[in-house]
Write a protein that holds these residues in place. Structure first.
Motif, PDB file in Angstrom:
ATOM      1  N   TYR A  23     -27.471  -7.068 -11.215  1.00 36.71           N
ATOM      2  CA  TYR A  23     -28.240  -7.186 -12.447  1.00 36.71           C
ATOM      3  C   TYR A  23     -27.998  -5.903 -13.220  1.00 36.71           C
ATOM      4  O   TYR A  23     -28.700  -4.910 -13.033  1.00 36.71           O
ATOM      5  CB  TYR A  23     -29.725  -7.399 -12.145  1.00 36.71           C
ATOM      6  CG  TYR A  23     -29.999  -8.599 -11.247  1.00 36.71           C
ATOM      7  CD1 TYR A  23     -30.184  -9.868 -11.824  1.00 36.71           C
ATOM      8  CD2 TYR A  23     -30.053  -8.477  -9.875  1.00 36.71           C
ATOM      9  CE1 TYR A  23     -30.412 -10.977 -11.023  1.00 36.71           C
ATOM     10  CE2 TYR A  23     -30.276  -9.576  -9.071  1.00 36.71           C
ATOM     11  CZ  TYR A  23     -30.468 -10.822  -9.649  1.00 36.71           C
ATOM     12  OH  TYR A  23     -30.686 -11.906  -8.856  1.00 36.71           O
ATOM     13  N   SER A  43     -30.679  -3.676 -14.931  1.00 39.02           N
ATOM     14  CA  SER A  43     -31.926  -3.338 -14.246  1.00 39.02           C
ATOM     15  C   SER A  43     -31.677  -2.374 -13.106  1.00 39.02           C
ATOM     16  O   SER A  43     -30.646  -2.426 -12.439  1.00 39.02           O
ATOM     17  CB  SER A  43     -32.575  -4.597 -13.668  1.00 39.02           C
ATOM     18  OG  SER A  43     -32.585  -5.624 -14.623  1.00 39.02           O
ATOM     19  N   LEU A  47     -36.604  -4.189 -10.767  1.00 37.45           N
ATOM     20  CA  LEU A  47     -36.590  -5.546 -10.213  1.00 37.45           C
ATOM     21  C   LEU A  47     -37.762  -5.759  -9.255  1.00 37.45           C
ATOM     22  O   LEU A  47     -38.426  -6.796  -9.276  1.00 37.45           O
ATOM     23  CB  LEU A  47     -35.271  -5.813  -9.486  1.00 37.45           C
ATOM     24  CG  LEU A  47     -34.090  -6.150 -10.402  1.00 37.45           C
ATOM     25  CD1 LEU A  47     -32.793  -6.118  -9.614  1.00 37.45           C
ATOM     26  CD2 LEU A  47     -34.292  -7.515 -11.039  1.00 37.45           C
TER      27      LEU A  47
END
Lengths: 329, 309
Positions: free
Chosen positions: B81, B84, B89
Motif C-alpha cells: 500500500y 500508507s 494501516l
C-alpha cells in the motif's frame, strides 16, 4: 446421657443406581440416638456408614442415589418427608456434620471468617459483628491459638489438624443437638487424631451435643462411644453398649473385628488375626447373610435368607442365624 | 505483589525481542518477496525499488535498522500500500476489529457462562442436552457457514438487520449485530462447555457438600461457594480469547465487508508485505502477552492460594 430419644432412624434404605445394577448401600438400618449420647458406627469401607448419615440429613446426591424407604424421626418429625426449606433450618443448626478430609471440606476461596459467620448469621439471627465474636469464641474453644487473627485467614493457611478444629468449631457454632462426625480423624496424623477426638469429646460434652461418630477404627470407638453399631454390607449386624460388645461380641463379624485389633497386653508371638476374604460386592446382593462366605460359623440357612434380629438384654441386637435360629427352635 | 508485577512486566521485554527477531527472519526466509508478483519491471526499476526500501543491504543490517525503527514506534512503510505506513494501516483497521471483538466476546462470555451454569445445574436433563448440542454445533460449524446463514435468515428473509456494512454507513450500529453474533458463536460454545465442566467438578467437591450441610440455601451455595471456583478456568481462557478475537477474523470481515485488521493481516502475508506482516505480528503478540499478564494478575486476586512474591 438421658433416656430421651432425639433421633430415630427406622428401616432406612438408600439405593444407588449404577450401570451394573442396583447398589443397596444402606438396606434397612435402624437405630436410636439419645440426648447427649455418643453413638459409634463402625464398618469397613463401603459398608454404608457415610451413606447412612448423609441420608439422615437428606444430602444424598440424587441421581444416582435415592432414599428408597424408611424414616428419620428428629423429635418425632420425619426429616425425609420434610420440604427442603424446612430441613435447611435443621442442617448446620440442630444437626451438623464434620467430614473426613479437612483439606477439602472448607471452601478454599473464602476466608474462614466468611464461612463461619454465614452459618451463624443464617441460623442464629445474629448480626455480622456478633457472629464474628461468636466464631472467634468457638475457634478458641476448639483450641486454635490467636483466633482473632487466624479467623481472617484462608483455609490453605491452616494445617490439616487446625482445619479440622475449624470444622469442629464451625459445626458446633449453633449449639447443635446432634453432631455427625464422618471419620473426622481418618485423614489426619496419628498424633493429631487423639487431640482432635479429645477436643470434639470435650466440646460436645460441654454443649450437651449427641454425637454420631463414623469410623473404621475400633480404638476410636472404644475410647469415645457409649453405644456401638457394627455395619456390614449396608445393614447393622450388631448393636449395643460399647463396653458390653467389646466384652462379649456375639456376631462373628464383630468377633473378627475385635480379634483383628493389635493389642499391647497380649504377647505378640502370634500372627495378628484377620478376617478372611473380601468385603462383598453390594451390587444386586441376594437376600442372604452377606457375611456368610467369610464366616467361620456359616450354616446352610445363611445362604438362603437374611437373619432376623435377635434381641438381648441391655438393648443389644444381633442379626445372625446363630441367635435368630436358636430363638425359633 | 507490586514487585511481582514489575518483574513480570520486565520479562515481557525479552519475550517481545525474541518474537520480533524470529518473525523477522522467518518472514524473510519465506520464498518470494514483496515485488515478485509485480507486473514486469525492468531490472533497473527493481533495483531502485529494493534500494528505496533498503532491501539491497545485508540482512543483518536490515534487521538492526528495523529493530531501531520499532523501538522508536515506527513500523515503516508498507511495501504494497504505497501511500500508507504500517502504523496508519493498523490505526485504521485495528480499532474496528477491537470494537467488534470486544462486543462479540462480551456476548460470548455472558451467554456462555449463563448456559454453562444452567447445563451444569441441570446435568443430564433436557436443558443440558439442548445446550450442549447447541455448543457442539457452535464449535463444529465454520464461520463462513454461520455468517451467510444469519445473513440469509435475519437479513434477507426477516429483514431485521442489515447484511453488511460498517457503523459509518447509514445503518449505523445495527451493522455490528450480525458480525458480532457470528464471531461470538465459537467462543460462546467453548465458554459454555468450559464453565459447565468446571462447575460440575466444583459441585461434586467436598466443600460444596459442607456448604449444603450447613443449611445454606441452594442460591447461596451456587452463588457464593460454587461460582468463584467454577469460573476460574473461564478467566484463564479470556486472555488468549480476547487477543484472538480482537485481532480480527478474515472470514467474518470478508462476509460482512468490515474494514478490520484480519483481512489486512492475511493479505499482507500473501503479498509478502514484510513490514506490514511484522507490524501485525508485533501488535498481536503484544496484545497476547499483555492479556496473559493481566489474567495472571487477576487470577492472583481471585484465588487466595496463589501468592505472588
Amino acid at each position: 446421657m438421658t433416656n430421651e430419644v432425639i433421633l430415630q432412624v427406622k428401616d432406612l434404605k438408600t439405593y444407588f443406581t449404577v450401570d451394573e445394577g442396583l447398589v443397596k448401600a444402606v438396606d434397612g438400618v435402624s437405630f436410636d440416638l439419645h440426648k447427649g449420647e455418643t453413638l459409634g458406627i463402625v464398618g469397613e469401607s463401603g459398608s454404608g456408614k457415610s451413606v447412612t448419615n448423609l441420608s439422615v440429613i437428606n444430602l444424598i446426591p440424587t441421581p444416582p442415589g435415592k432414599i428408597a424407604g424408611g424414616q428419620v424421626l428428629f423429635h418425632g418429625k420425619d426429616l425425609l418427608a420434610m420440604p427442603q426449606a424446612e430441613i435447611r433450618q435443621i442442617r448446620g443448626n440442630k444437626i451438623s456434620m464434620i467430614f473426613q478430609d479437612p483439606m477439602t471440606s472448607l471452601n478454599p476461596f473464602l476466608k474462614v471468617s466468611t464461612q463461619m459467620i454465614e452459618t451463624i448469621v443464617l441460623h442464629q439471627g445474629l448480626d455480622k459483628d456478633a457472629a464474628k465474636q461468636k466464631a472467634i469464641e468457638m475457634l478458641k474453644l476448639a483450641g486454635i491459638p490467636a483466633p482473632e487473627k487466624r479467623i481472617d485467614q484462608y483455609p490453605h493457611q491452616f494445617s490439616g489438624g487446625m482445619r479440622q478444629r475449624v470444622m469442629i468449631a464451625m459445626s458446633l457454632s449453633c449449639n447443635p443437638e446432634i453432631l455427625i462426625a464422618d471419620e473426622p480423624t481418618s485423614a489426619l496424623d496419628v498424633t493429631i487424631q487423639a487431640q482432635i477426638l479429645e477436643i470434639m469429646q470435650e466440646l460436645t460434652k460441654r454443649l450437651g451435643t449427641a454425637v454420631i461418630l463414623i469410623t473404621h477404627s475400633l480404638g476410636v470407638v472404644a475410647g469415645t462411644c457409649d453405644t456401638l453399631c457394627v455395619m456390614y454390607a449396608g445393614r447393622i449386624v450388631e448393636r449395643g453398649p460399647t463396653d458390653v460388645i467389646f466384652e462379649d461380641p456375639k456376631h462373628p463379624y464383630t468377633k473378627g473385628l475385635i480379634r483383628s485389633v493389635p493389642r499391647l497386653d497380649v504377647e505378640n508371638s502370634e500372627r495378628l488375626y484377620s478376617i478372611q476374604g473380601q468385603p462383598p460386592n453390594v451390587i444386586d446382593l441376594p437376600d442372604c447373610c452377606p457375611f456368610y462366605p467369610r464366616c467361620e460359623k456359616a450354616m446352610d440357612i445363611c445362604k438362603k435368607k437374611y437373619p432376623a434380629i435377635a434381641n438381648f438384654e441391655q438393648g443389644r441386637a444381633v442379626s445372625c442365624w446363630l441367635y435368630s435360629g436358636a430363638k425359633d427352635e | 505483589m507490586s514487585k511481582y508485577i514489575i518483574r513480570r512486566a520486565l520479562s515481557l521485554i525479552p519475550t517481545m525481542f525474541i518474537i520480533v527477531t524470529l518473525s523477522f527472519f522467518l518472514v524473510r526466509f519465506a520464498p518470494g518477496g514483496p515485488f515478485s508478483s509485480e507486473k514486469k519491471v525492468t531490472e533497473q526499476v527493481l533495483q531502485n525499488l529494493l534500494k528505496k526500501y533498503h532491501m539491497d543491504e545485508p540482512l543483518g543490517k536490515q534487521y538492526l535498522r528495523y529493530l531501531g525503527d520499532v523501538l522508536r514506534g515506527d513500523f515503516g512503510p508498507s511495501f504494497r500500500y504505497r501511500d500508507s505506513t504500517v502504523n496508519q494501516l493498523i490505526a485504521q483497521t485495528l480499532p474496528n476489529s477491537m470494537m467488534l471483538g470486544t462486543i462479540a466476546l462480551s456476548m460470548a462470555l455472558f451467554a456462555g457462562i449463563g448456559v454453562g451454569i444452567v447445563s451444569a445445574l441441570k446435568q443430564n436433563r433436557w436443558q443440558d442436552y439442548l445446550a450442549m448440542s447447541f455448543a457442539v454445533v457452535g464449535i463444529s460449524i465454520p464461520l463462513f457457514v454461520i455468517g451467510p446463514l444469519l445473513q440469509l435468515i435475519l437479513g434477507l428473509k426477516l429483514r431485521w438487520l442489515p447484511i453488511s456494512g460498517w457503523i459509518t454507513s447509514r445503518d449505523g450500529w445495527k451493522t455490528l449485530i450480525l458480525p458480532a453474533l457470528t464471531l461470538s458463536f465459537p467462543y460462546f460454545a467453548y465458554i459454555a462447555r468450559l464453565s459447565r465442566a468446571s462447575i460440575l467438578e466444583v459441585l461434586r467437591s467436598d466443600y460444596v457438600r459442607t456448604a449444603r450441610a450447613k443449611g445454606l440455601s441452594e442460591r447461596v451455595v451456587i452463588g457464593k461457594h460454587v461460582l468463584k471456583g467454577g469460573l476460574l478456568p473461564v478467566v484463564s481462557y479470556l486472555g488468549p480469547a480476547f487477543s484472538g478475537i480482537i485481532t480480527g477474523s478474515l472470514v467474518v470481515e470478508s462476509v460482512f465487508a468490515i474494514p478490520g485488521i484480519g483481512r489486512v493481516f492475511v493479505q499482507s502475508a500473501l503479498n509478502r508485505d514484510y513490514t506490514l506482516i511484522m507490524g501485525e505480528v508485533i501488535m498481536y503478540s503484544l496484545i497476547l502477552v499483555t492479556m496473559n499478564f493481566i489474567v495472571d494478575i487477576v487470577y492472583g486476586f481471585l484465588d487466595p492460594r496463589i501468592s505472588y512474591k
